[in-house]
Design a protein around this motif. Sequence first.
Motif, mmCIF file in Angstrom:
data_model
loop_
_atom_site.group_PDB
_atom_site.id
_atom_site.type_symbol
_atom_site.label_atom_id
_atom_site.label_comp_id
_atom_site.label_asym_id
_atom_site.label_seq_id
_atom_site.Cartn_x
_atom_site.Cartn_y
_atom_site.Cartn_z
ATOM 1 N N VAL A 203 0.843 -1.196 0.000
ATOM 2 C CA VAL A 203 0.000 0.000 0.000
ATOM 3 C C VAL A 203 0.877 1.244 0.000
ATOM 4 C CG1 VAL A 203 -1.778 1.296 1.235
ATOM 5 C CG2 VAL A 203 -1.836 -1.213 1.229
ATOM 6 N N LEU A 204 0.544 2.183 -0.892
ATOM 7 C CA LEU A 204 1.234 3.467 -0.964
ATOM 8 C C LEU A 204 0.343 4.570 -0.403
ATOM 9 C CD1 LEU A 204 2.792 3.459 -4.571
ATOM 10 C CD2 LEU A 204 3.724 2.476 -2.455
ATOM 11 N N GLU A 205 0.991 5.518 0.261
ATOM 12 C CA GLU A 205 0.309 6.728 0.704
ATOM 13 C C GLU A 205 1.277 7.889 0.551
ATOM 14 O OE1 GLU A 205 -2.933 7.450 3.989
ATOM 15 O OE2 GLU A 205 -0.955 7.408 4.927
ATOM 16 N N LYS A 206 0.838 8.894 -0.174
ATOM 17 C CA LYS A 206 1.656 10.087 -0.414
ATOM 18 C C LYS A 206 3.039 9.721 -0.942
ATOM 19 C CE LYS A 206 -0.814 12.848 3.003
ATOM 20 N NZ LYS A 206 -0.732 13.660 4.248
ATOM 21 N N GLY A 207 3.048 8.759 -1.879
ATOM 22 C CA GLY A 207 4.288 8.420 -2.569
ATOM 23 C C GLY A 207 5.267 7.574 -1.802
ATOM 24 N N ALA A 208 4.810 6.919 -0.741
ATOM 25 C CA ALA A 208 5.714 6.059 0.040
ATOM 26 C C ALA A 208 4.994 4.782 0.447
ATOM 27 C CB ALA A 208 6.217 6.792 1.278
ATOM 28 N N THR A 209 5.743 3.720 0.629
ATOM 29 C CA THR A 209 5.168 2.465 1.114
ATOM 30 C C THR A 209 4.836 2.610 2.596
ATOM 31 O OG1 THR A 209 6.439 1.165 -0.486
ATOM 32 C CG2 THR A 209 5.579 -0.005 1.438
ATOM 33 N N VAL A 210 3.568 2.339 2.929
ATOM 34 C CA VAL A 210 3.147 2.469 4.330
ATOM 35 C C VAL A 210 2.667 1.150 4.927
ATOM 36 C CG1 VAL A 210 2.565 4.915 4.177
ATOM 37 C CG2 VAL A 210 0.827 3.206 3.576
ATOM 38 N N TRP A 211 2.418 0.152 4.076
ATOM 39 C CA TRP A 211 1.972 -1.140 4.603
ATOM 40 C C TRP A 211 2.225 -2.206 3.555
ATOM 41 C CZ3 TRP A 211 -1.276 -5.215 3.476
ATOM 42 C CH2 TRP A 211 -1.586 -6.079 4.541
ATOM 43 N N SER A 212 2.579 -3.407 4.012
ATOM 44 C CA SER A 212 2.666 -4.559 3.116
ATOM 45 C C SER A 212 2.340 -5.809 3.920
ATOM 46 C CB SER A 212 4.051 -4.669 2.477
ATOM 47 O OG SER A 212 5.045 -4.896 3.457
ATOM 48 N N GLY A 213 1.766 -6.783 3.236
ATOM 49 C CA GLY A 213 1.407 -8.019 3.917
ATOM 50 C C GLY A 213 0.501 -8.866 3.050
ATOM 51 N N ARG A 214 0.009 -9.959 3.619
ATOM 52 C CA ARG A 214 -0.897 -10.841 2.898
ATOM 53 C C ARG A 214 -2.282 -10.202 2.780
ATOM 54 N NH1 ARG A 214 0.740 -14.240 6.965
ATOM 55 N NH2 ARG A 214 -1.453 -14.329 7.632
ATOM 56 N N PRO A 215 -3.046 -10.579 1.764
ATOM 57 C CA PRO A 215 -4.400 -10.021 1.622
ATOM 58 C C PRO A 215 -5.270 -10.238 2.850
ATOM 59 C CG PRO A 215 -3.753 -11.123 -0.403
ATOM 60 C CD PRO A 215 -2.681 -11.418 0.600
ATOM 61 N N ASP A 216 -5.131 -11.395 3.524
ATOM 62 C CA ASP A 216 -5.973 -11.654 4.692
ATOM 63 C C ASP A 216 -5.573 -10.817 5.899
ATOM 64 O OD1 ASP A 216 -3.598 -12.973 5.199
ATOM 65 O OD2 ASP A 216 -4.530 -14.812 5.918
ATOM 66 N N GLU A 217 -4.418 -10.154 5.821
ATOM 67 C CA GLU A 217 -3.988 -9.254 6.894
ATOM 68 C C GLU A 217 -4.460 -7.820 6.674
ATOM 69 O OE1 GLU A 217 0.239 -11.337 8.194
ATOM 70 O OE2 GLU A 217 0.214 -9.996 6.459
ATOM 71 N N LEU A 218 -4.987 -7.550 5.471
ATOM 72 C CA LEU A 218 -5.486 -6.207 5.164
ATOM 73 C C LEU A 218 -6.921 -6.101 5.689
ATOM 74 C CD1 LEU A 218 -4.682 -3.541 3.777
ATOM 75 C CD2 LEU A 218 -5.670 -4.444 1.666
ATOM 76 N N THR A 219 -7.045 -5.823 6.941
ATOM 77 C CA THR A 219 -8.324 -5.837 7.630
ATOM 78 C C THR A 219 -9.216 -4.688 7.155
ATOM 79 O OG1 THR A 219 -7.477 -4.408 9.386
ATOM 80 C CG2 THR A 219 -7.220 -6.796 9.673
ATOM 81 N N PRO A 220 -10.519 -4.764 7.436
ATOM 82 C CA PRO A 220 -11.408 -3.656 7.072
ATOM 83 C C PRO A 220 -10.950 -2.315 7.627
ATOM 84 C CG PRO A 220 -12.705 -5.584 7.618
ATOM 85 C CD PRO A 220 -11.284 -5.929 7.926
ATOM 86 N N SER A 221 -10.402 -2.294 8.833
ATOM 87 C CA SER A 221 -9.937 -1.027 9.399
ATOM 88 C C SER A 221 -8.735 -0.479 8.625
ATOM 89 C CB SER A 221 -9.574 -1.205 10.879
ATOM 90 O OG SER A 221 -8.511 -2.129 11.042
ATOM 91 N N LEU A 222 -7.834 -1.369 8.202
ATOM 92 C CA LEU A 222 -6.703 -0.934 7.375
ATOM 93 C C LEU A 222 -7.181 -0.469 6.006
ATOM 94 C CD1 LEU A 222 -4.051 -3.658 8.254
ATOM 95 C CD2 LEU A 222 -3.896 -1.220 8.778
ATOM 96 N N GLN A 223 -8.127 -1.188 5.432
ATOM 97 C CA GLN A 223 -8.691 -0.759 4.154
ATOM 98 C C GLN A 223 -9.295 0.632 4.260
ATOM 99 O OE1 GLN A 223 -11.237 -3.649 2.177
ATOM 100 N NE2 GLN A 223 -10.106 -5.345 3.089
ATOM 101 N N ASP A 224 -10.034 0.867 5.346
ATOM 102 C CA ASP A 224 -10.648 2.183 5.536
ATOM 103 C C ASP A 224 -9.581 3.253 5.733
ATOM 104 O OD1 ASP A 224 -13.101 3.798 6.038
ATOM 105 O OD2 ASP A 224 -12.126 4.090 7.976
ATOM 106 N N ARG A 225 -8.522 2.909 6.448
ATOM 107 C CA ARG A 225 -7.455 3.881 6.734
ATOM 108 C C ARG A 225 -6.688 4.267 5.476
ATOM 109 N NH1 ARG A 225 -2.440 2.873 11.005
ATOM 110 N NH2 ARG A 225 -1.291 4.799 10.550
ATOM 111 N N TYR A 226 -6.333 3.277 4.657
ATOM 112 C CA TYR A 226 -5.444 3.536 3.537
ATOM 113 C C TYR A 226 -6.133 3.606 2.175
ATOM 114 C CZ TYR A 226 -1.603 2.522 6.763
ATOM 115 O OH TYR A 226 -0.713 2.549 7.808
ATOM 116 N N LEU A 227 -7.312 3.007 2.058
ATOM 117 C CA LEU A 227 -7.956 2.905 0.742
ATOM 118 C C LEU A 227 -9.312 3.596 0.685
ATOM 119 C CD1 LEU A 227 -7.207 -0.888 0.128
ATOM 120 C CD2 LEU A 227 -5.821 1.073 -0.577
ATOM 121 N N GLY A 228 -9.902 3.888 1.824
ATOM 122 C CA GLY A 228 -11.219 4.506 1.854
ATOM 123 C C GLY A 228 -11.205 5.915 1.315
ATOM 124 N N VAL A 229 -12.346 6.348 0.797
ATOM 125 C CA VAL A 229 -12.466 7.700 0.243
ATOM 126 C C VAL A 229 -12.915 8.650 1.351
ATOM 127 C CG1 VAL A 229 -13.639 9.150 -1.442
ATOM 128 C CG2 VAL A 229 -13.046 6.789 -2.020
#
Length: 229
Positions: A203-229
């Motif tokens: 996962v990138l945020e503002k041009g930098a890597t901020v998270w990496s891991g398996r898909p099952d580790e990308l929890t709904p809260s992480l999705q909301d934090r990094y991918l939500g609008v």
Amino acid sequence: MKLLEIAGLETFYGASQALFGVDLDVAEGEVVALMGRNGMGKTTTIRSILAMTPARAGKVRLGGREIQAMRPHRIARLGIGLVPEGRRCFPNLTVAENLLAAAARSGRWNLGEINRLFPRLEERRDQMARTLSGGEQQMLAIGRALMTNPRLLILDEATEGLAPVIRNDIWAVIRVLKAEGQSILIVDKTLSELLPSADRCVVLEKGATVWSGRPDELTPSLQDRYLGV
């Protein structure tokens, strides 16, 4: 074995810095999802891998070989096939001519194999690319990249703007390629298809890597934090 390795990647557009430290890798036979909100640096990362927007700092290695100082055509010849955002087929060439223009001298992927993967392209083989539907052009863009017989296939928004039935076809092809051991770096917004298809996420945020891991580790809260609008 790591096929692609990126460390500390920094890239500028003129005086404006776009990447501030991207780190990611793709192993042989692995599918990695490159994720982030719009404008966070995903396409710039892809452009930097291929030196279309050269990095000013950091390292890019393909099969252990540093490539960040090479010209884009040389990098492509080392084994990276790109399906760019917006497809960019040659409009005044036929389907078959588009495919043959990218053909490598040897390897598994040839016109017959592409036609088996995308039967619709065989039906349209003598049709000008500009007359194809958006979905057919996307199939052609993927087929053209595979015709280079790439070690690494990069897909930038391969299903964006397509009808659901065509998106399903594209994802089915991606699953076939994964099952056959094709290394893939993929950008896509359709999480319901992307996450089951990926082995790892970056996962990138503002041009930098901020998270990496398996898909099952990308929890709904992480999705909301990094991918939500």
